[in-house]
Every structure is written in C-alpha cells, then in structure tokens.
Write a protein that holds these residues in place. Structure first.
Motif, PDB file in Angstrom:
ATOM      1  N   GLY A   1       0.811  -1.217   0.000  1.00 28.67           N
ATOM      2  CA  GLY A   1       0.000   0.000   0.000  1.00 28.67           C
ATOM      3  C   GLY A   1       0.838   1.258   0.000  1.00 28.67           C
ATOM      4  O   GLY A   1       0.582   2.197  -0.757  1.00 28.67           O
ATOM      5  N   VAL A   2       1.864   1.287   0.824  1.00 27.11           N
ATOM      6  CA  VAL A   2       2.745   2.456   0.873  1.00 27.11           C
ATOM      7  C   VAL A   2       3.511   2.601  -0.437  1.00 27.11           C
ATOM      8  O   VAL A   2       3.620   3.702  -0.985  1.00 27.11           O
ATOM      9  N   ALA A   3       3.995   1.490  -0.981  1.00 27.59           N
ATOM     10  CA  ALA A   3       4.736   1.551  -2.249  1.00 27.59           C
ATOM     11  C   ALA A   3       3.839   2.018  -3.386  1.00 27.59           C
ATOM     12  O   ALA A   3       4.243   2.850  -4.206  1.00 27.59           O
ATOM     13  N   ALA A   4       2.614   1.513  -3.439  1.00 25.97           N
ATOM     14  CA  ALA A   4       1.691   1.906  -4.505  1.00 25.97           C
ATOM     15  C   ALA A   4       1.323   3.383  -4.408  1.00 25.97           C
ATOM     16  O   ALA A   4       1.304   4.094  -5.422  1.00 25.97           O
ATOM     17  N   LEU A   5       1.057   3.852  -3.223  1.00 28.29           N
ATOM     18  CA  LEU A   5       0.680   5.262  -3.059  1.00 28.29           C
ATOM     19  C   LEU A   5       1.854   6.182  -3.341  1.00 28.29           C
ATOM     20  O   LEU A   5       1.693   7.232  -3.950  1.00 28.29           O
ATOM     21  N   THR A   6       3.031   5.793  -2.933  1.00 26.08           N
ATOM     22  CA  THR A   6       4.218   6.618  -3.161  1.00 26.08           C
ATOM     23  C   THR A   6       4.524   6.742  -4.643  1.00 26.08           C
ATOM     24  O   THR A   6       4.786   7.830  -5.139  1.00 26.08           O
ATOM     25  N   THR A   7       4.478   5.643  -5.373  1.00 22.55           N
ATOM     26  CA  THR A   7       4.795   5.699  -6.800  1.00 22.55           C
ATOM     27  C   THR A   7       3.669   6.320  -7.602  1.00 22.55           C
ATOM     28  O   THR A   7       3.916   7.029  -8.559  1.00 22.55           O
ATOM     29  N   ALA A   8       2.418   6.082  -7.229  1.00 23.69           N
ATOM     30  CA  ALA A   8       1.294   6.640  -7.985  1.00 23.69           C
ATOM     31  C   ALA A   8       1.225   8.153  -7.847  1.00 23.69           C
ATOM     32  O   ALA A   8       0.913   8.850  -8.803  1.00 23.69           O
ATOM     33  N   ASN A   9       1.521   8.672  -6.682  1.00 23.61           N
ATOM     34  CA  ASN A   9       1.435  10.114  -6.472  1.00 23.61           C
ATOM     35  C   ASN A   9       2.686  10.850  -6.935  1.00 23.61           C
ATOM     36  O   ASN A   9       2.673  12.064  -7.046  1.00 23.61           O
ATOM     37  N   GLY A  10       3.748  10.154  -7.185  1.00 23.73           N
ATOM     38  CA  GLY A  10       4.982  10.794  -7.620  1.00 23.73           C
ATOM     39  C   GLY A  10       5.030  11.056  -9.113  1.00 23.73           C
ATOM     40  O   GLY A  10       5.854  11.808  -9.593  1.00 23.73           O
ATOM     41  N   ARG A  11       4.146  10.442  -9.875  1.00 23.11           N
ATOM     42  CA  ARG A  11       4.166  10.582 -11.333  1.00 23.11           C
ATOM     43  C   ARG A  11       3.332  11.763 -11.782  1.00 23.11           C
ATOM     44  O   ARG A  11       2.190  11.923 -11.387  1.00 23.11           O
ATOM     45  N   GLY A  12       3.888  12.572 -12.642  1.00 28.11           N
ATOM     46  CA  GLY A  12       3.141  13.636 -13.273  1.00 28.11           C
ATOM     47  C   GLY A  12       2.870  14.843 -12.409  1.00 28.11           C
ATOM     48  O   GLY A  12       2.138  15.729 -12.799  1.00 28.11           O
ATOM     49  N   HIS A  13       3.457  14.913 -11.255  1.00 31.54           N
ATOM     50  CA  HIS A  13       3.220  16.057 -10.380  1.00 31.54           C
ATOM     51  C   HIS A  13       4.511  16.776 -10.022  1.00 31.54           C
ATOM     52  O   HIS A  13       4.558  17.504  -9.045  1.00 31.54           O
ATOM     53  N   GLY A  14       5.556  16.527 -10.764  1.00 35.74           N
ATOM     54  CA  GLY A  14       6.805  17.196 -10.463  1.00 35.74           C
ATOM     55  C   GLY A  14       7.414  16.753  -9.148  1.00 35.74           C
ATOM     56  O   GLY A  14       8.144  17.499  -8.526  1.00 35.74           O
ATOM     57  N   GLY A  15       7.101  15.537  -8.697  1.00 37.34           N
ATOM     58  CA  GLY A  15       7.673  15.024  -7.463  1.00 37.34           C
ATOM     59  C   GLY A  15       6.914  15.412  -6.220  1.00 37.34           C
ATOM     60  O   GLY A  15       7.242  15.008  -5.135  1.00 37.34           O
ATOM     61  N   ARG A  16       5.853  16.205  -6.360  1.00 38.41           N
ATOM     62  CA  ARG A  16       5.056  16.600  -5.199  1.00 38.41           C
ATOM     63  C   ARG A  16       3.612  16.226  -5.415  1.00 38.41           C
ATOM     64  O   ARG A  16       3.096  16.315  -6.510  1.00 38.41           O
TER      65      ARG A  16
END
Length: 95
Positions: free
Chosen positions: A70-85
């Motif tokens: 869950g943590v890995a999925a949320l971290t990678t999903a939110n890191g894409r396309g948002h400039g790292g934030r």
C-alpha cells in the motif's frame, strides 16, 4: 481481538515509517499519510488472513505485505506527473 488490532496498528506504523526512510529521493506524500496507509494495509491484511482462517504468523505476514504494498503503490502513484510533489488534486495544463 483488541490486542491483535493494536499489534496491526503498530506493525503498520513501523512499516510506514520504514518505507518513508527506505524510499530514495523526495517522497510525494507526507509522513502521516505514509504511516496511515501502512496502518490501513496492516489492518486489511490481518482481516483478510483472519477471514481465510490463517494462524497468527500468517496474519502477521499478510499485514506486513499489504502495508508495504500500500505504501509503495501510493508513493509511486502520487509521484508521477506532479513534479515530485503531491498536491492532492490534478493539475490542469494551460496552453
């Protein structure tokens, strides 16, 4: 039953904190959200293992695996396309 849930909360918090430390670079989500996702994954893993009739050790393993995923999925999903934030909403492109 209450002590089991408390153990899953502790395990999830530890997994969330460890994931925060182990992911290289800047993390797109906050510390509290990382820990909460770890806790939710651990509780969900424990509930699934209990529903399957697994023992305590298997429930612990399910809790750790689901918390980490869950943590890995949320971290990678939110890191894409948002400039790292992670801004909590999608950005619209203006042309």
């Amino acid at each position: 039953m209450l002590t089991t849930i408390l153990w899953f909360i502790v395990v999830g918090a530890v997994i969330g904190a460890l994931a925060r430390l182990l992911v290289p670079g800047r993390n797109p989500i906050g510390v509290l959200l990382t820990i909460l996702v770890g806790v939710a994954g651990a509780i969900l893993g424990g509930v699934i293992a209990d529903a399957l009739g697994a023992g305590t050790l298997i429930a612990f393993v399910f809790a750790v695996i689901l918390a980490a995923l869950g943590v890995a999925a949320l971290t990678t999903a939110n890191g894409r396309g948002h400039g790292g934030r992670w801004h909590g909403r999608t950005r619209r492109r203006t042309f």
